[in-house]
Write an enzyme that holds these catalytic residues in place. Sequence first.
Site, PDB file in Angstrom:
ATOM      1  N   CYS A  37       0.834  -1.202   0.000  1.00 44.49           N
ATOM      2  CA  CYS A  37       0.000   0.000   0.000  1.00 44.49           C
ATOM      3  C   CYS A  37       0.874   1.259   0.000  1.00 44.49           C
ATOM      4  CB  CYS A  37      -0.996  -0.060   1.160  1.00 44.49           C
ATOM      5  SG  CYS A  37      -2.322   1.143   1.028  1.00 44.49           S
ATOM      6  N   HIS A  64      -3.503  -5.505   0.036  1.00 38.16           N
ATOM      7  CA  HIS A  64      -2.945  -5.922   1.323  1.00 38.16           C
ATOM      8  C   HIS A  64      -2.842  -7.448   1.395  1.00 38.16           C
ATOM      9  CE1 HIS A  64      -2.975  -2.014   3.387  1.00 38.16           C
ATOM     10  NE2 HIS A  64      -3.948  -1.754   2.536  1.00 38.16           N
ATOM     11  N   GLU A  85      -1.542  -9.172   3.627  1.00 38.39           N
ATOM     12  CA  GLU A  85      -1.752  -9.611   5.022  1.00 38.39           C
ATOM     13  C   GLU A  85      -3.232  -9.728   5.370  1.00 38.39           C
ATOM     14  OE1 GLU A  85      -0.983  -6.640   4.061  1.00 38.39           O
ATOM     15  OE2 GLU A  85      -1.867  -5.120   5.371  1.00 38.39           O
TER      16      GLU A  85
END
Lengths: 255, 207
Positions: free
Chosen positions: B79, B183, B185
């Site tokens: 990001c 993202h 994660e």
Amino acid sequence: MLAKRIIPCLDVTDGRVVKGVNFVDLIDAGDPVEAAMAYNAQQADELVFLDITASSDNRATMVDVVRRTAAHCFIPLTVGGGIRSVENMREMLLAGADKVGINTSAVKDPGLVDAGAKAFGSQCIVVAIDAKREAPGKWGVYTHGGRTAVGLDAVEWAKEVWRRGAGEILLTSMDADGTQAGYDCDLTAAISESVGIPVIASGGAGNLDHMVEVLEKGKADAVLAASIFHFGKHTVGEAKRYFAEKGIPVRPEVA
Amino acid sequence: MIGIIDYGAGNLRSVANAVQALGIEPRLVSKPEHLEGVSHLILPGVGAFGDCMTELDKRGLIEAIRSWVLAGKPYFGICLGYQILFEESEEEAGIRGLGIFKGKVKRFTEDGRKIPHMGWNAAVPSDPVDPMWSGLGGEPYFYFVHSFFPEPADPAIVAMRTEYGEKFASAIRSGAVVATQFHPEKSQQAGLRLLGNFLGAAVPATV
């Protein structure tokens, strides 16, 4: 193409899921972390924890639930209920929440939306709006589970929180909530067409067609549901396959 | 040793959780000395371009990160960790990025699209046989939440494209640098697989 999201919501009090979740594979259906893991396994797109008692004692318990969930669930997690300050927001985000939901506290102090967005970015701030039909095409904002009218027009309030920096609106129809008779599509469309941020539709899901309807007619960006998933009526995977058949973009299941 | 840049903001915990799920204990890097012994560096981030650069500057990390990337060491930007690799951003005029790649960070135009671009979207690799995307399938879905995206001047570094009203570069790859607008994660199996590919780690079956 951006997928429409399916978001199971778990109501939590004192660190336990209220009403429980009826999955066969859970050892302790009342444990929010275990329920979250089950939805993670079903490939839910996001998860919402709603702390329905929301006392300050409860917040510490919730922080622990969030911390344990975030260590195992790699999908976005929103936590709402009892968040009254930027400090409360920080606590939840540090524990591993990706977004925080505010409702009553935003009505009491709209500046909290601005402050939260400034401190953490708009993407973290979800404003929950509980709306009740007052006249055809007109909805009022309510707090305290639909008991207290606050004298705000729902569409105007949605526009205001958008302008103040909210990243998303979680919209619950108090008329439809708990009925399992379908979402309020008119309300959802009225709000979704008035703001430039995503709207999550909530309240009234009784079957998968209701979800399709609110995504299409209601112009919702995501659907939130509890009972339909909690009691094993449908899995998230079934919902996705059904949406795909109806031509609604979904995140495909990963084998 | 895997290092995660800690500049006092961002979604550090989520990224650390994801790395831990891959069986690796990461080190948080908040000053240049912490880079000693680090083999792979991850720069996570949510928030604003300007704040990110200011916080990195305060910690003396701007030059450290620039030297790291220019030396060809493995870097994964997420990001904002992707956006700051470029020269500047429409988000804050006058603030310089790391300027490792030529190009500018732009905002989505408001033409009926909801902003932020929030949710799961497909990212299509330019080079499907690149081992970095191994195991992801042809069109993996990842979780996005952003209003800005980089527009690399050099099309050769664009590694994935995503459509949201317009097509934009959702990932770049250049030497040992991988950076994504989405993202990983928060992108479940696909995201952990990608981080695992970068770190050379296998993804546990339970994710």
